[in-house]
Design a protein around this motif. Sequence first.
Motif, PDB file in Angstrom:
ATOM      1  N   ALA A 169       0.823  -1.209   0.000  1.00 38.22           N
ATOM      2  CA  ALA A 169       0.000   0.000   0.000  1.00 38.22           C
ATOM      3  C   ALA A 169       0.854   1.254   0.000  1.00 38.22           C
ATOM      4  O   ALA A 169       1.891   1.319   0.656  1.00 38.22           O
ATOM      5  CB  ALA A 169      -0.937   0.007   1.204  1.00 38.22           C
ATOM      6  N   VAL A 170       0.401   2.229  -0.753  1.00 42.06           N
ATOM      7  CA  VAL A 170       1.044   3.532  -0.847  1.00 42.06           C
ATOM      8  C   VAL A 170       0.203   4.571  -0.115  1.00 42.06           C
ATOM      9  O   VAL A 170       0.719   5.462   0.549  1.00 42.06           O
ATOM     10  CB  VAL A 170       1.203   3.958  -2.327  1.00 42.06           C
ATOM     11  CG1 VAL A 170       1.769   5.358  -2.454  1.00 42.06           C
ATOM     12  CG2 VAL A 170       2.061   2.947  -3.077  1.00 42.06           C
ATOM     13  N   TYR A 171      -1.129   4.432  -0.229  1.00 46.56           N
ATOM     14  CA  TYR A 171      -2.053   5.404   0.339  1.00 46.56           C
ATOM     15  C   TYR A 171      -3.377   4.695   0.595  1.00 46.56           C
ATOM     16  O   TYR A 171      -3.771   3.813  -0.167  1.00 46.56           O
ATOM     17  CB  TYR A 171      -2.276   6.562  -0.650  1.00 46.56           C
ATOM     18  CG  TYR A 171      -3.352   7.512  -0.217  1.00 46.56           C
ATOM     19  CD1 TYR A 171      -3.054   8.593   0.601  1.00 46.56           C
ATOM     20  CD2 TYR A 171      -4.673   7.319  -0.611  1.00 46.56           C
ATOM     21  CE1 TYR A 171      -4.053   9.461   1.028  1.00 46.56           C
ATOM     22  CE2 TYR A 171      -5.683   8.184  -0.192  1.00 46.56           C
ATOM     23  CZ  TYR A 171      -5.364   9.243   0.628  1.00 46.56           C
ATOM     24  OH  TYR A 171      -6.347  10.102   1.046  1.00 46.56           O
ATOM     25  N   GLU A 172      -4.050   5.096   1.665  1.00 45.03           N
ATOM     26  CA  GLU A 172      -5.417   4.614   1.870  1.00 45.03           C
ATOM     27  C   GLU A 172      -6.191   5.600   2.707  1.00 45.03           C
ATOM     28  O   GLU A 172      -5.648   6.305   3.543  1.00 45.03           O
ATOM     29  CB  GLU A 172      -5.446   3.212   2.453  1.00 45.03           C
ATOM     30  CG  GLU A 172      -4.676   2.978   3.717  1.00 45.03           C
ATOM     31  CD  GLU A 172      -4.679   1.503   4.089  1.00 45.03           C
ATOM     32  OE1 GLU A 172      -5.778   0.935   4.296  1.00 45.03           O
ATOM     33  OE2 GLU A 172      -3.595   0.928   4.167  1.00 45.03           O
TER      34      GLU A 172
ATOM     35  N   TRP B  53      -9.740   9.591  -9.224  1.00 37.13           N
ATOM     36  CA  TRP B  53      -8.921  10.401 -10.134  1.00 37.13           C
ATOM     37  C   TRP B  53      -8.067  11.407  -9.366  1.00 37.13           C
ATOM     38  O   TRP B  53      -6.912  11.652  -9.723  1.00 37.13           O
ATOM     39  CB  TRP B  53      -9.802  11.104 -11.160  1.00 37.13           C
ATOM     40  CG  TRP B  53     -10.299  10.144 -12.198  1.00 37.13           C
ATOM     41  CD1 TRP B  53     -11.479   9.461 -12.193  1.00 37.13           C
ATOM     42  CD2 TRP B  53      -9.604   9.721 -13.378  1.00 37.13           C
ATOM     43  NE1 TRP B  53     -11.553   8.649 -13.296  1.00 37.13           N
ATOM     44  CE2 TRP B  53     -10.430   8.787 -14.041  1.00 37.13           C
ATOM     45  CE3 TRP B  53      -8.370  10.051 -13.929  1.00 37.13           C
ATOM     46  CZ2 TRP B  53     -10.053   8.179 -15.231  1.00 37.13           C
ATOM     47  CZ3 TRP B  53      -8.008   9.437 -15.133  1.00 37.13           C
ATOM     48  CH2 TRP B  53      -8.843   8.514 -15.765  1.00 37.13           C
ATOM     49  N   SER B  54      -8.611  11.970  -8.308  1.00 35.83           N
ATOM     50  CA  SER B  54      -7.848  12.930  -7.500  1.00 35.83           C
ATOM     51  C   SER B  54      -6.642  12.257  -6.845  1.00 35.83           C
ATOM     52  O   SER B  54      -5.523  12.786  -6.865  1.00 35.83           O
ATOM     53  CB  SER B  54      -8.756  13.542  -6.434  1.00 35.83           C
ATOM     54  OG  SER B  54      -8.023  14.397  -5.597  1.00 35.83           O
ATOM     55  N   ILE B  55      -6.863  11.082  -6.285  1.00 37.30           N
ATOM     56  CA  ILE B  55      -5.751  10.350  -5.665  1.00 37.30           C
ATOM     57  C   ILE B  55      -4.769   9.894  -6.743  1.00 37.30           C
ATOM     58  O   ILE B  55      -3.554   9.936  -6.543  1.00 37.30           O
ATOM     59  CB  ILE B  55      -6.270   9.162  -4.822  1.00 37.30           C
ATOM     60  CG1 ILE B  55      -7.144   9.672  -3.669  1.00 37.30           C
ATOM     61  CG2 ILE B  55      -5.114   8.308  -4.304  1.00 37.30           C
ATOM     62  CD1 ILE B  55      -6.467  10.681  -2.739  1.00 37.30           C
ATOM     63  N   GLY B  56      -5.267   9.492  -7.900  1.00 40.92           N
ATOM     64  CA  GLY B  56      -4.392   9.139  -9.014  1.00 40.92           C
ATOM     65  C   GLY B  56      -3.489  10.303  -9.401  1.00 40.92           C
ATOM     66  O   GLY B  56      -2.293  10.125  -9.656  1.00 40.92           O
ATOM     67  N   HIS B  57      -4.062  11.495  -9.414  1.00 42.19           N
ATOM     68  CA  HIS B  57      -3.288  12.705  -9.705  1.00 42.19           C
ATOM     69  C   HIS B  57      -2.200  12.908  -8.651  1.00 42.19           C
ATOM     70  O   HIS B  57      -1.031  13.183  -8.981  1.00 42.19           O
ATOM     71  CB  HIS B  57      -4.242  13.900  -9.753  1.00 42.19           C
ATOM     72  CG  HIS B  57      -3.584  15.195 -10.061  1.00 42.19           C
ATOM     73  ND1 HIS B  57      -4.097  16.393  -9.641  1.00 42.19           N
ATOM     74  CD2 HIS B  57      -2.452  15.507 -10.727  1.00 42.19           C
ATOM     75  CE1 HIS B  57      -3.315  17.373 -10.044  1.00 42.19           C
ATOM     76  NE2 HIS B  57      -2.310  16.866 -10.706  1.00 42.19           N
TER      77      HIS B  57
END
Length: 152
Positions: free
Chosen positions: A26-29, A70-74
Motif C-alpha cells: 500500500a502507498v495510500y489509503e 482520479w484525484s488520488i491518481g493525480h
Amino acid sequence: MTEAPASGIDECIFCAIAAKKAEASAVYEDETVVAFMDLNPVTNGHLLVVPREHAVGLEDVDAATSAHVWSIGHQMARALRRTGLRCDGIHVFLADGEAAFQEVFHFHLHVIPRYAGDGFSTTADWKERERALLDEEAEELKEALALGQGPD
C-alpha cells in the motif's frame, strides 16, 4: 450495472486487498480508496488506485468516488515525479470492460511511470473522421446526457 465475467465480489482480489484480507504494498489509503503497487507492473513504480466499495466499471461507480479515485491518481502521479524512479512521463489508464482490456473486474485506475524505451505501447489505426460523423455522434451523446445518462 455492469456484470463481471466469471467471478463475483466474493472472489474479487481488489475487495480482498481493500479489506486487508490479501497482501498488497500500500502507498495510500483512506475511507474511500486504497492505492497500491501493481503486482504485475508495466514499469517500476506502476500502481493502482482502487475504491474500497466494489464496482465493476464506470457504470457502477458513483461520481464522488470516481472523482476521488482520479484525484488520488493525480496525487500519486505527482508523487512518482518526486521519487528516485526519475520517470520521463506518467501514463494514467482506466480499462472499462473486457473489450478495453480490463482484466480485474473491479473499477481501478492505473498510474504508470513511463521511461524512454520502456517497451510499453498503445497502438491503433488512427484515422481522421468526417465532420458529419463526428457531429452525429456528438448529438447522440447530447441526447444521452439530456436523458440523465450523463454526469451525475
